[in-house]
Design a protein around this motif. Structure first.
Motif, mmCIF file in Angstrom:
data_model
loop_
_atom_site.group_PDB
_atom_site.id
_atom_site.type_symbol
_atom_site.label_atom_id
_atom_site.label_comp_id
_atom_site.label_asym_id
_atom_site.label_seq_id
_atom_site.Cartn_x
_atom_site.Cartn_y
_atom_site.Cartn_z
ATOM 1 N N PRO A 298 2.492 -6.975 -0.570
ATOM 2 C CA PRO A 298 1.206 -6.333 -0.279
ATOM 3 C C PRO A 298 0.779 -6.559 1.164
ATOM 4 O O PRO A 298 -0.321 -7.019 1.431
ATOM 5 C CB PRO A 298 0.253 -6.996 -1.280
ATOM 6 C CG PRO A 298 0.865 -8.314 -1.583
ATOM 7 C CD PRO A 298 2.346 -8.172 -1.403
ATOM 8 N N HIS B 153 -2.269 -5.853 -8.248
ATOM 9 C CA HIS B 153 -2.731 -6.941 -7.385
ATOM 10 C C HIS B 153 -4.005 -7.497 -7.968
ATOM 11 O O HIS B 153 -4.730 -6.819 -8.676
ATOM 12 C CB HIS B 153 -2.982 -6.431 -5.964
ATOM 13 C CG HIS B 153 -1.748 -5.920 -5.322
ATOM 14 N ND1 HIS B 153 -1.746 -4.907 -4.412
ATOM 15 C CD2 HIS B 153 -0.458 -6.274 -5.502
ATOM 16 C CE1 HIS B 153 -0.501 -4.669 -4.026
ATOM 17 N NE2 HIS B 153 0.294 -5.478 -4.686
ATOM 18 N N GLY B 154 -4.302 -8.726 -7.653
ATOM 19 C CA GLY B 154 -5.538 -9.317 -8.152
ATOM 20 C C GLY B 154 -5.535 -10.798 -7.879
ATOM 21 O O GLY B 154 -4.727 -11.298 -7.092
ATOM 22 N N LEU B 155 -6.451 -11.489 -8.548
ATOM 23 C CA LEU B 155 -6.543 -12.927 -8.331
ATOM 24 C C LEU B 155 -5.307 -13.611 -8.906
ATOM 25 O O LEU B 155 -4.872 -13.281 -9.994
ATOM 26 C CB LEU B 155 -7.792 -13.475 -9.028
ATOM 27 C CG LEU B 155 -9.094 -12.913 -8.472
ATOM 28 C CD1 LEU B 155 -10.253 -13.315 -9.370
ATOM 29 C CD2 LEU B 155 -9.308 -13.421 -7.056
ATOM 30 N N PRO B 156 -4.753 -14.560 -8.169
ATOM 31 C CA PRO B 156 -3.599 -15.288 -8.693
ATOM 32 C C PRO B 156 -3.998 -16.072 -9.935
ATOM 33 O O PRO B 156 -5.096 -16.639 -9.985
ATOM 34 C CB PRO B 156 -3.225 -16.267 -7.568
ATOM 35 C CG PRO B 156 -4.027 -15.885 -6.380
ATOM 36 C CD PRO B 156 -5.169 -15.043 -6.845
ATOM 37 N N ALA C 72 -9.613 -17.736 -2.980
ATOM 38 C CA ALA C 72 -8.916 -16.452 -2.854
ATOM 39 C C ALA C 72 -9.248 -15.847 -1.495
ATOM 40 O O ALA C 72 -10.371 -15.981 -1.005
ATOM 41 C CB ALA C 72 -9.347 -15.513 -3.966
ATOM 42 N N ASP C 73 -8.277 -15.185 -0.858
ATOM 43 C CA ASP C 73 -8.590 -14.555 0.429
ATOM 44 C C ASP C 73 -9.469 -13.338 0.194
ATOM 45 O O ASP C 73 -9.513 -12.774 -0.903
ATOM 46 C CB ASP C 73 -7.300 -14.186 1.175
ATOM 47 C CG ASP C 73 -6.502 -13.134 0.450
ATOM 48 O OD1 ASP C 73 -6.515 -11.979 0.898
ATOM 49 O OD2 ASP C 73 -5.876 -13.470 -0.575
ATOM 50 N N THR D 229 -7.914 -10.037 -1.264
ATOM 51 C CA THR D 229 -7.571 -10.124 -2.678
ATOM 52 C C THR D 229 -8.830 -10.051 -3.543
ATOM 53 O O THR D 229 -8.892 -9.323 -4.544
ATOM 54 C CB THR D 229 -6.835 -11.451 -2.961
ATOM 55 O OG1 THR D 229 -5.654 -11.488 -2.169
ATOM 56 C CG2 THR D 229 -6.458 -11.570 -4.433
ATOM 57 N N HIS E 103 -10.344 -6.565 -3.489
ATOM 58 C CA HIS E 103 -9.491 -5.675 -4.284
ATOM 59 C C HIS E 103 -9.683 -5.927 -5.778
ATOM 60 O O HIS E 103 -9.811 -5.001 -6.581
ATOM 61 C CB HIS E 103 -8.025 -5.872 -3.896
ATOM 62 C CG HIS E 103 -7.074 -5.003 -4.656
ATOM 63 N ND1 HIS E 103 -6.564 -3.841 -4.126
ATOM 64 C CD2 HIS E 103 -6.566 -5.100 -5.907
ATOM 65 C CE1 HIS E 103 -5.783 -3.264 -5.018
ATOM 66 N NE2 HIS E 103 -5.756 -4.015 -6.111
ATOM 67 N N ALA E 104 -9.737 -7.221 -6.146
ATOM 68 C CA ALA E 104 -9.872 -7.585 -7.559
ATOM 69 C C ALA E 104 -11.204 -7.088 -8.120
ATOM 70 O O ALA E 104 -11.288 -6.634 -9.269
ATOM 71 C CB ALA E 104 -9.759 -9.099 -7.720
#
Lengths: 198, 198
Positions: free
Chosen positions: A144, A171-174, A182-183, A186, A189-190
């Motif tokens: 990404p 994509h999303g939070l790890p 979280a950056d 991310t 986007h999440a």
């Protein structure tokens, strides 16, 4: 003159990624002082690997044979093809997921400024593969990053041209991560692509 | 089977100090993808170094010849002998100081629990060297660790037995360092052994 073989060895270690003068020196001393056997094994393994490891004709991953074990395996699902940037990415997916389809290793990403275009990524071969008609879904697992996203966009178009459904891992939070760490990209986007709690 | 040469290469890289599975993997991929020439050079340099680099008969440093360049040099002062723990220490002194005497490389430090005694450090050879009568000063440049200090103590006794004056580089605050960041041991030692401002 006396130190030249040692100097050559230290210099040679610097081809390794992330290895500067000091680390190269430490590696050379370590091998000579404590790991001559291991060093001889490394020397032989390098020579063998460089001589025999080529790219798989089907997926472009590293392989000692014309076609790699995964591509040659009858137990893999030939309807799914997963495009990744590097052999390391393929290995990560293979180790972490249940994916049983095939792979296509780009060995890079589209980067016109570095002279890396569709040709360098073997996309002609990927197009021919998609044209064969067996692949139904192209899972685009590029990174990404800006270049990875551009590559993904290109691959998605290529897939549609051949009537293949493109998909991309979400994509999303790890998992196991904390919101706080979280950056921003991310996190935003999440939030933007949030799904309803079932 | 297919990946075995690659797996062997990754495994072989792990003999290097500080290299775990992930780094070894990155190194193998890097060599195969981008540095096959450099990898071949590394393989050859390793084989050559392991075959030809032995220890100097005089100082125990690494050398391709029976006696290393420094020991063989007529321009070095044979009255001064500097004992260091490792070849890296010798190199650091050689590069940073004006020292023009000779060296003796212990290739370790006294560590009875690890089975490293006077014999393993070649101290019999050092004693014979001191007995020759040419050395007037033994500069003991072992590390300021517990084991290094114990080794220094032993070496100082050995020197005195042979009528050689032992000396040790002074400890104190690092040049260019800040008091705030000096470790407690260094700071307390520096205060305890302070010298009058001239």
């Amino acid at each position: 003159m006396t130190a030249s073989l040692l100097e050559q060895l230290i210099e040679a270690f610097r081809v390794l990624p992330g290895v500067g003068q000091k680390t190269a020196q430490r590696m050379a001393y370590h091998i000579l002082e404590r790991q001559r056997e291991g060093g001889a094994r490394l020397s032989a393994a390098l020579a063998e690997a460089i001589e025999h490891i080529r790219h798989c004709e089907r997926c472009r991953d590293f392989s000692e044979t014309d076609v790699c074990a995964i591509c040659a395996s009858a137990s893999r699902d030939a309807h799914q093809l997963c495009a990744v940037e590097t052999p390391a990415d393929r290995l990560a997916i293979e180790q972490a997921t249940e994916y049983r389809g095939l792979y296509f290793v780009l060995q890079g990403r589209l980067s016109p400024l570095d002279g890396i275009g569709p040709r360098e990524l073997g996309l002609d071969r990927l197009a021919a593969r998609l044209a064969e008609g067996e692949v139904q879904e192209l899972i685009i697992a590029t990174n990404p990053t800006v270049e990875g996203e551009a590559t993904a966009h290109y691959l998605a178009q290529l897939a549609r041209q051949h009537g293949v459904r493109p998909s991309r891992p979400t994509h999303g939070l790890p998992l196991g991560g904390e919101l706080e760490y979280a950056d921003r990209g991310t996190l935003s986007h999440a939030f933007g692509s949030r799904s309803e709690v079932p």
